[in-house]
Design an enzyme around this catalytic site. Structure first.
Site, PDB file in Angstrom:
ATOM      1  N   GLY A 198      48.074  36.601  40.260  1.00 44.69           N
ATOM      2  CA  GLY A 198      48.167  35.905  41.534  1.00 44.69           C
ATOM      3  C   GLY A 198      49.194  34.802  41.527  1.00 44.69           C
ATOM      4  N   GLY A 231      48.586  22.277  32.185  1.00 43.20           N
ATOM      5  CA  GLY A 231      48.785  21.389  33.324  1.00 43.20           C
ATOM      6  C   GLY A 231      47.485  20.762  33.778  1.00 43.20           C
ATOM      7  N   GLY A 265      25.196  43.773  31.295  1.00 46.48           N
ATOM      8  CA  GLY A 265      25.263  45.116  31.850  1.00 46.48           C
ATOM      9  C   GLY A 265      26.273  45.279  32.954  1.00 46.48           C
ATOM     10  N   PHE A 277      30.465  45.403  34.445  1.00 50.35           N
ATOM     11  CA  PHE A 277      31.514  46.393  34.193  1.00 50.35           C
ATOM     12  C   PHE A 277      32.198  46.182  32.854  1.00 50.35           C
ATOM     13  CE2 PHE A 277      33.874  42.978  36.225  1.00 50.35           C
ATOM     14  CZ  PHE A 277      35.115  43.000  35.610  1.00 50.35           C
ATOM     15  N   ARG A 320      18.861  42.006  30.872  1.00 52.40           N
ATOM     16  CA  ARG A 320      17.641  41.412  31.426  1.00 52.40           C
ATOM     17  C   ARG A 320      17.047  42.275  32.526  1.00 52.40           C
ATOM     18  NH1 ARG A 320      19.165  35.480  33.269  1.00 52.40           N
ATOM     19  NH2 ARG A 320      20.844  36.678  34.245  1.00 52.40           N
ATOM     20  N   GLY A 372      29.215  37.594  32.094  1.00 50.44           N
ATOM     21  CA  GLY A 372      29.855  36.963  33.237  1.00 50.44           C
ATOM     22  C   GLY A 372      31.001  36.057  32.846  1.00 50.44           C
ATOM     23  N   ASP A 423      40.706  34.620  40.658  1.00 52.94           N
ATOM     24  CA  ASP A 423      39.346  34.481  40.145  1.00 52.94           C
ATOM     25  C   ASP A 423      38.832  33.044  40.166  1.00 52.94           C
ATOM     26  OD1 ASP A 423      39.723  37.139  39.671  1.00 52.94           O
ATOM     27  OD2 ASP A 423      39.335  37.069  37.516  1.00 52.94           O
ATOM     28  N   THR A 449      42.263  41.946  40.154  1.00 56.31           N
ATOM     29  CA  THR A 449      43.689  41.641  40.065  1.00 56.31           C
ATOM     30  C   THR A 449      44.448  41.930  41.360  1.00 56.31           C
ATOM     31  OG1 THR A 449      43.725  41.948  37.678  1.00 56.31           O
ATOM     32  CG2 THR A 449      45.815  42.213  38.834  1.00 56.31           C
ATOM     33  N   HIS A 508      41.623  72.904  46.449  1.00 56.89           N
ATOM     34  CA  HIS A 508      40.725  73.676  45.591  1.00 56.89           C
ATOM     35  C   HIS A 508      41.478  74.284  44.409  1.00 56.89           C
ATOM     36  CE1 HIS A 508      37.102  75.972  44.719  1.00 56.89           C
ATOM     37  NE2 HIS A 508      37.883  77.036  44.520  1.00 56.89           N
TER      38      HIS A 508
END
Length: 456
Positions: A16, A115, A175, A177, A198, A262, A304, A312, A436
């Site tokens: 970002g 910074g 648990g 990603f 948990r 996390g 984030d 991202t 297909h």
């Protein structure tokens, strides 16, 4: 002449921050980017890119197994973890060079150091104080570790990407990603893997069918999932192995303990609160408006660190919108609706739009689900199943959610994401001719909705 040293100082050279800075520089602004770590940020250096390279490497193991069903006689094979890590690192070095060139080519000054915001128009780095008309905070997030006895013995995803040797066995706590992705990597490469969570199952916040189907496939691959369990302590034994005490009273012994419970916004010690910037009291996330502006008019934040949608491409879009608004006289705000996402587990997950639970909370829906063994596995004999799901608003027949677990799910959902974003209807899907034989064609051949449990 400007009263400031710069038109923009960006804290953080991740996806970002780089996008915002190079666009601003391209529009003629005087820009500096401050970065204390590697150029490229979490995704390129400590996340998506290196992780997916390891996933590619891990998936070769299954491809070798499946080759026999297609007539290939594969001789003795050997995997070398240090070789994979060295090759991964070589690619990261190449990408970092590209990011440096992007900044240089757009006349953006790169300052390497930490910074800190001194006031709404001043940033300190390496003992120097620099003034700027605008400040953009794009410092991302950082893995969170709980304060339990022995936590210093645990690693996070940061260290997992650079382990000197492949662990023989590993306990992964969490648990989400990141947890299931690394579980797939280590298991495919030969490690014994235990996930400790948990909750009742993995991937909290995802559609229930995704959660259930992926859990089945992970366990089919030999990954143990210990549900409704927490870690009380970690102790290093005399032989260097780790003893993990669980709330069940049982103990797991392993080479490594990885925490993936996390990430938190990386705002600690950044000086934002002292400069008057409002932060979320619980997470430390920077509070922003629709245009990524904080309550301090000269300070913005993207990615984030704002804890909106921590992906991202979303950070890149937020950075681009900031630059267009502030430096190209084209006001625009990022759209966070119907953002597609993926989990590069084994098998992978692709998802866009509402979960079934969220959709039902809004009104009546029609739900279409199919499960089948991928054609690729019919000759190899692998039992892995694919799940595909569409959620349709009953009143308008607009497709408001699409979910998939199975080979190529992220690639397929990217295309489906366009349809969901465009608010196409189930009729639009039905009138599209499928390719297909592919798995993707199932999304345009689903004809019969499941019985509505609320009407049973």
């Amino acid at each position: 002449m400007s009263d400031f040293d710069y038109d923009l100082i960006t804290l953080g050279a991740g996806s970002g921050g780089v996008r915002a800075s190079r666009l601003a520089g391209g529009y003629g602004a005087k820009v500096a980017v401050i970065e204390e770590s590697r150029i490229g940020g979490t995704c390129v250096m400590r996340g998506c890119v290196p992780k997916k390279l390891l996933i590619y490497g891990a998936h070769v193991a299954e491809d070798l197994e499946d080759a026999k069903g297609y007539g290939w006689s594969v001789g003795e094979v050997r995997f070398d973890w240090p070789t994979l890590i060295a090759n991964k690192n070589r690619e990261l070095d190449r990408l970092e060079g590209i990011y440096r060139n992007i900044l240089r080519n757009n006349k953006v000054e790169l300052i390497e150091g930490r910074g800190r915001v001194i006031d709404p128009h001043t940033v300190e780095v390496n003992g120097r104080r620099l003034t700027t008309k605008r400040i953009l905070v794009a410092v991302g997030g950082w893995p969170m570790l709980p304060q339990i006895p022995g936590i210093s013995h645990a690693i996070t995803s940061n260290e997992a990407l650079d382990l000197p040797q492949l662990p023989k066995d590993i306990v992964i706590v969490g648990g989400g990603f990141i947890a299931v992705e690394f579980a797939g990597i280590f298991r495919a490469l030969g490690a014994s893997v235990t996930i400790v969570i948990r909750a009742d199952t993995i991937l909290r916040g995802f559609d229930q069918d995704i959660r259930a189907d992926l859990a089945v496939e992970l366990e089919r691959k030999g990954i143990r999932i210990r549900r409704r369990t927490e870690v009380q302590s970690i102790e290093k034994q005399g032989d260097g192995r780790l003893s993990v005490l669980l709330t069940t009273g049982e103990t797991e012994t392993c080479d490594q303990v990885m925490y993936a419970t996390g990430r938190v916004p990386n705002t600690k010690g950044l000086g934002l609160e002292e400069a008057g910037v409002a932060l979320d009291p619980r997470s430390g996330a920077v509070k922003v408006d629709a245009y990524s502006r904080t309550n301090v008019p000269s300070i913005w934040a993207v990615g984030d660190v704002t804890d909106r949608i921590n992906l991202t491409p979303v950070a890149i879009r937020e950075g681009a919108c900031f630059a267009e608004t502030e430096f190209n006289n084209t006001p625009m705000s990022p759209d966070h609706d119907a953002v597609p996402s993926a989990v590069f587990s084994q098998p992978p997950v692709g998802t866009v739009g509402l979960t079934e639970e969220a959709a039902r909370a809004r009104g009546k829906v029609d739900v279409y689900v199919t499960r089948f063994r991928p054609m690729k596995y019919t000759l190899s004999g692998r039992e892995e199943k694919t799940m595909m799901k569409l959620i349709v608003d009953r009143a308008t027949q607009v497709v408001i959610g699409a979910h998939m677990v199975g080979p190529d799910a992220p690639e397929i959902i990217q295309g489906i994401g366009i349809a969901v974003k465009a608010k196409l209807t189930k009729k639009d899907f039905d009138s599209t001719v499928g390719i297909h034989p592919t798995a993707a064609e199932e999304f345009v051949t689903l004809r019969t909705p499941l019985p509505d449990p609320e009407e049973a």
